[in-house]
Design a protein around this motif. Structure first.
Motif, PDB file in Angstrom:
ATOM      1  N   UNK A 184      36.737  47.291  39.372  1.00 35.73           N
ATOM      2  CA  UNK A 184      37.321  48.620  39.335  1.00 35.73           C
ATOM      3  C   UNK A 184      36.916  49.390  40.579  1.00 35.73           C
ATOM      4  N   UNK A 185      37.921  49.969  41.265  1.00 34.58           N
ATOM      5  CA  UNK A 185      37.717  50.873  42.391  1.00 34.58           C
ATOM      6  C   UNK A 185      38.395  52.173  42.006  1.00 34.58           C
ATOM      7  N   UNK A 186      37.588  53.232  41.836  1.00 32.06           N
ATOM      8  CA  UNK A 186      38.068  54.501  41.293  1.00 32.06           C
ATOM      9  C   UNK A 186      38.808  54.212  39.986  1.00 32.06           C
ATOM     10  N   UNK A 187      40.127  54.462  39.917  1.00 36.78           N
ATOM     11  CA  UNK A 187      40.861  54.226  38.671  1.00 36.78           C
ATOM     12  C   UNK A 187      41.749  52.989  38.716  1.00 36.78           C
ATOM     13  N   UNK A 188      41.583  52.142  39.742  1.00 39.67           N
ATOM     14  CA  UNK A 188      42.343  50.894  39.823  1.00 39.67           C
ATOM     15  C   UNK A 188      41.481  49.744  39.336  1.00 39.67           C
ATOM     16  N   UNK A 189      42.042  48.917  38.460  1.00 43.68           N
ATOM     17  CA  UNK A 189      41.341  47.765  37.896  1.00 43.68           C
ATOM     18  C   UNK A 189      42.175  46.519  38.173  1.00 43.68           C
ATOM     19  N   UNK A 190      41.495  45.431  38.596  1.00 44.86           N
ATOM     20  CA  UNK A 190      42.214  44.189  38.884  1.00 44.86           C
ATOM     21  C   UNK A 190      41.328  42.993  38.563  1.00 44.86           C
ATOM     22  N   UNK A 191      41.986  41.836  38.370  1.00 38.55           N
ATOM     23  CA  UNK A 191      41.282  40.595  38.065  1.00 38.55           C
ATOM     24  C   UNK A 191      40.675  40.006  39.331  1.00 38.55           C
ATOM     25  N   UNK A 192      39.504  39.387  39.169  1.00 34.40           N
ATOM     26  CA  UNK A 192      38.843  38.679  40.252  1.00 34.40           C
ATOM     27  C   UNK A 192      38.411  37.312  39.730  1.00 34.40           C
ATOM     28  N   UNK A 193      38.257  36.349  40.633  1.00 32.31           N
ATOM     29  CA  UNK A 193      37.858  34.994  40.241  1.00 32.31           C
ATOM     30  C   UNK A 193      37.204  34.310  41.424  1.00 32.31           C
ATOM     31  N   UNK A 194      36.639  33.136  41.161  1.00 33.14           N
ATOM     32  CA  UNK A 194      36.023  32.349  42.226  1.00 33.14           C
ATOM     33  C   UNK A 194      36.937  32.312  43.442  1.00 33.14           C
ATOM     34  N   UNK A 195      36.388  32.638  44.597  1.00 30.92           N
ATOM     35  CA  UNK A 195      37.170  32.682  45.827  1.00 30.92           C
ATOM     36  C   UNK A 195      37.693  34.064  46.179  1.00 30.92           C
ATOM     37  N   UNK A 196      37.646  35.013  45.253  1.00 26.52           N
ATOM     38  CA  UNK A 196      38.099  36.370  45.552  1.00 26.52           C
ATOM     39  C   UNK A 196      37.161  37.023  46.566  1.00 26.52           C
ATOM     40  N   UNK A 197      37.759  37.780  47.492  1.00 27.13           N
ATOM     41  CA  UNK A 197      37.004  38.572  48.458  1.00 27.13           C
ATOM     42  C   UNK A 197      37.539  39.993  48.366  1.00 27.13           C
ATOM     43  N   UNK A 198      36.650  40.946  48.071  1.00 29.91           N
ATOM     44  CA  UNK A 198      37.064  42.326  47.851  1.00 29.91           C
ATOM     45  C   UNK A 198      36.308  43.224  48.808  1.00 29.91           C
ATOM     46  N   UNK A 199      37.005  43.984  49.629  1.00 30.30           N
ATOM     47  CA  UNK A 199      36.380  44.986  50.495  1.00 30.30           C
ATOM     48  C   UNK A 199      36.561  46.344  49.842  1.00 30.30           C
ATOM     49  N   UNK A 200      35.474  47.101  49.746  1.00 32.57           N
ATOM     50  CA  UNK A 200      35.532  48.430  49.151  1.00 32.57           C
ATOM     51  C   UNK A 200      35.070  49.437  50.203  1.00 32.57           C
ATOM     52  N   UNK A 201      35.904  50.425  50.470  1.00 37.26           N
ATOM     53  CA  UNK A 201      35.618  51.447  51.480  1.00 37.26           C
ATOM     54  C   UNK A 201      34.553  52.421  50.988  1.00 37.26           C
ATOM     55  N   UNK A 202      34.175  53.329  51.856  1.00 38.94           N
ATOM     56  CA  UNK A 202      33.215  54.373  51.509  1.00 38.94           C
ATOM     57  C   UNK A 202      33.847  55.406  50.578  1.00 38.94           C
ATOM     58  N   UNK A 203      32.986  56.175  49.956  1.00 35.49           N
ATOM     59  CA  UNK A 203      33.380  57.345  49.170  1.00 35.49           C
ATOM     60  C   UNK A 203      34.361  57.044  48.042  1.00 35.49           C
ATOM     61  N   UNK A 204      34.120  55.947  47.343  1.00 37.13           N
ATOM     62  CA  UNK A 204      34.882  55.654  46.136  1.00 37.13           C
ATOM     63  C   UNK A 204      33.966  54.890  45.181  1.00 37.13           C
ATOM     64  N   UNK A 205      34.222  55.059  43.900  1.00 35.77           N
ATOM     65  CA  UNK A 205      33.402  54.407  42.881  1.00 35.77           C
ATOM     66  C   UNK A 205      33.836  52.968  42.695  1.00 35.77           C
TER      67      UNK A 205
END
Length: 137
Positions: free
Chosen positions: A75-96
């Motif tokens: 979950x990034x702010x109010x967006x939720x998505x599925x993740x699995x082996x091999x997923x790469x997620x970049x999260x910017x500053x100033x967000x939960x």
């Protein structure tokens, strides 16, 4: 219990091990262990059904999560998505952000790299020089 083992340190390097990925059962931070100066690297593991117990945000640092095994939800702010082996997620500053393991019975194991946002000026071939050295491998 997982722990970081220092294997060796030289003037220009540090070599550590977190052991087998399946033995990680908490969060292991490496910055101080390997004397890193550009980023924080951590290994984490969440058992089936568990989430990080809090949301968090960074003012200056982005985070990159690399899922090594298992699957879950992110979950990034109010967006939720599925993740699995091999997923790469970049999260910017100033967000939960937060993540939860939904794989059963396996835990979800991941690496998180935290570095100052917009600080990478040169990378890969723009910062590398091919050098001449005797190969001792």
């Amino acid at each position: 219990m997982s722990e970081i083992k220092i294997i060796g340190k030289g003037e220009k390097y540090a070599h550590a091990s977190v052991g087998m990925m399946e033995t990680i059962n908490s969060k292991l931070f490496l910055k101080e262990q390997i004397d890193a100066t550009s980023c924080e690297i951590s290994f984490g593991s969440l058992p089936s059904g568990a989430a990080v117990p809090f949301f968090h945000s960074h003012s200056h640092d982005e985070e990159i999560y690399i899922i090594l095994s298992g699957h879950g939800r992110f979950q990034v702010d109010n967006e939720v998505f599925d993740i699995a082996e091999g997923s790469v997620i970049r999260v910017a500053t100033n967000c939960d952000r937060n993540l939860k393991c939904t794989s059963s019975p396996c835990p979800m194991t991941y690496i998180c790299i935290q570095a100052k946002e917009n600080s990478l000026n040169e990378y890969t071939l723009t910062d590398a020089q091919i050098t001449e050295r005797s190969n001792l491998l």
